[in-house]
Design a protein around this motif. Structure first.
Motif, PDB file in Angstrom:
ATOM      1  N   PHE A   1      46.971  68.589-114.484  1.00 25.14           N
ATOM      2  CA  PHE A   1      46.134  68.020-115.538  1.00 25.14           C
ATOM      3  C   PHE A   1      44.654  68.079-115.154  1.00 25.14           C
ATOM      4  O   PHE A   1      43.802  68.445-115.960  1.00 25.14           O
ATOM      5  N   LEU A   2      44.336  67.763-113.912  1.00 22.41           N
ATOM      6  CA  LEU A   2      42.933  67.775-113.471  1.00 22.41           C
ATOM      7  C   LEU A   2      42.372  69.187-113.383  1.00 22.41           C
ATOM      8  O   LEU A   2      41.152  69.361-113.393  1.00 22.41           O
ATOM      9  N   HIS A   3      43.247  70.189-113.335  1.00 25.34           N
ATOM     10  CA  HIS A   3      42.786  71.582-113.346  1.00 25.34           C
ATOM     11  C   HIS A   3      42.725  72.185-114.751  1.00 25.34           C
ATOM     12  O   HIS A   3      42.121  73.231-114.938  1.00 25.34           O
ATOM     13  N   MET A   4      43.353  71.548-115.727  1.00 22.73           N
ATOM     14  CA  MET A   4      43.385  72.142-117.068  1.00 22.73           C
ATOM     15  C   MET A   4      42.192  71.749-117.932  1.00 22.73           C
ATOM     16  O   MET A   4      42.044  72.246-119.037  1.00 22.73           O
ATOM     17  N   HIS A   5      41.357  70.850-117.430  1.00 23.14           N
ATOM     18  CA  HIS A   5      40.144  70.455-118.146  1.00 23.14           C
ATOM     19  C   HIS A   5      39.098  70.087-117.100  1.00 23.14           C
ATOM     20  O   HIS A   5      39.377  70.110-115.906  1.00 23.14           O
ATOM     21  N   ASP A   6      37.902  69.747-117.529  1.00 23.27           N
ATOM     22  CA  ASP A   6      36.856  69.361-116.586  1.00 23.27           C
ATOM     23  C   ASP A   6      36.839  67.836-116.458  1.00 23.27           C
ATOM     24  O   ASP A   6      36.316  67.153-117.337  1.00 23.27           O
TER      25      ASP A   6
ATOM     26  N   ASN B   1      40.252  79.322-126.847  1.00 22.71           N
ATOM     27  CA  ASN B   1      40.214  78.147-125.975  1.00 22.71           C
ATOM     28  C   ASN B   1      41.505  77.847-125.217  1.00 22.71           C
ATOM     29  O   ASN B   1      41.446  77.465-124.052  1.00 22.71           O
ATOM     30  N   ILE B   2      42.633  77.965-125.866  1.00 25.11           N
ATOM     31  CA  ILE B   2      43.881  77.543-125.227  1.00 25.11           C
ATOM     32  C   ILE B   2      44.528  78.665-124.422  1.00 25.11           C
ATOM     33  O   ILE B   2      44.890  78.471-123.259  1.00 25.11           O
ATOM     34  N   ALA B   3      44.677  79.836-125.021  1.00 22.16           N
ATOM     35  CA  ALA B   3      45.367  80.944-124.344  1.00 22.16           C
ATOM     36  C   ALA B   3      44.733  81.299-122.997  1.00 22.16           C
ATOM     37  O   ALA B   3      45.460  81.451-122.009  1.00 22.16           O
ATOM     38  N   PRO B   4      43.408  81.401-122.881  1.00 27.78           N
ATOM     39  CA  PRO B   4      42.829  81.731-121.567  1.00 27.78           C
ATOM     40  C   PRO B   4      43.107  80.660-120.499  1.00 27.78           C
ATOM     41  O   PRO B   4      43.400  80.981-119.352  1.00 27.78           O
ATOM     42  N   LYS B   5      43.030  79.383-120.893  1.00 27.55           N
ATOM     43  CA  LYS B   5      43.338  78.299-119.942  1.00 27.55           C
ATOM     44  C   LYS B   5      44.796  78.386-119.500  1.00 27.55           C
ATOM     45  O   LYS B   5      45.107  78.258-118.314  1.00 27.55           O
TER      46      LYS B   5
END
Length: 179
Positions: free
Chosen positions: A79-84, A162-166
């Motif tokens: 979770f901490l890696h999927m957003h800032d 936004n979603i696919a690259p993450k």
């Protein structure tokens, strides 16, 4: 409601479409619901009301996951890696308080694990982690149009941009956690 084999987690990390789309791809996740929590306005909020920033609610995803397949600690690290999680509060005000990074714990064990993960992950970021850590009070499910948004709209420009690259980056870095 979680069974003895499943646990529930409630997390906010920006737009719920983004994090729900990623969470649904994880091994062990058996349910993911986009919704709202943390507000000060009584009653069930709508997406439009939360988006206005005036209710104090945040966009969150409530997950059910099998502990034998995915630990709460592993879930929080990803979770901490999927957003800032380092966006300062003043920037959150600019982006919208409804998009803050937050962990809403369901019990004292989750609180303790979350504190440990936040402390342990801090050296991996250039700025301090600003993720809120609060007990879950009320959770409100978002309207049906917001559930599994990425799964239903993979070709939409927002999802592609936004979603696919993450999702692809996280799958490459954490292959063992994805289906």
């Amino acid at each position: 409601m979680a069974s003895s084999q499943t646990e529930t987690a409630t997390l906010g990390g920006g737009c719920f479409w983004c994090i729900e789309g990623i969470f649904r791809q994880l091994k062990g996740v058996v349910g993911a619901v986009s919704g709202f929590t943390g507000g000060h306005v009584p009653g069930r909020p709508t997406y439009a009301e939360v988006s206005s920033g005036r209710t104090g609610h945040m966009e969150v995803v409530q997950l059910r996951f099998r502990r034998r397949d995915l630990s709460y600690e592993e879930l929080l690290r990803l979770f901490l890696h999927m957003h800032d999680p380092t966006i300062p509060p003043e920037k959150n005000s600019y982006l919208g308080s409804q998009y803050r990074s937050a962990i809403f714990y369901h019990n004292e064990q989750q609180r303790t694990i979350a504190q440990s993960v936040l402390k342990g992950m801090a050296p991996h970021f250039e700025r301090p982690i600003t993720t809120l850590l609060r007990p879950l009070t009320l959770f409100f499910e978002a309207e049906e149009a917001h559930q599994d948004y990425f799964g239903k709209n993979t070709d939409a420009p927002y999802c592609k941009r936004n979603i696919a690259p993450k999702l692809n980056a996280l799958k490459s870095a954490h292959t063992e956690l994805f289906r």
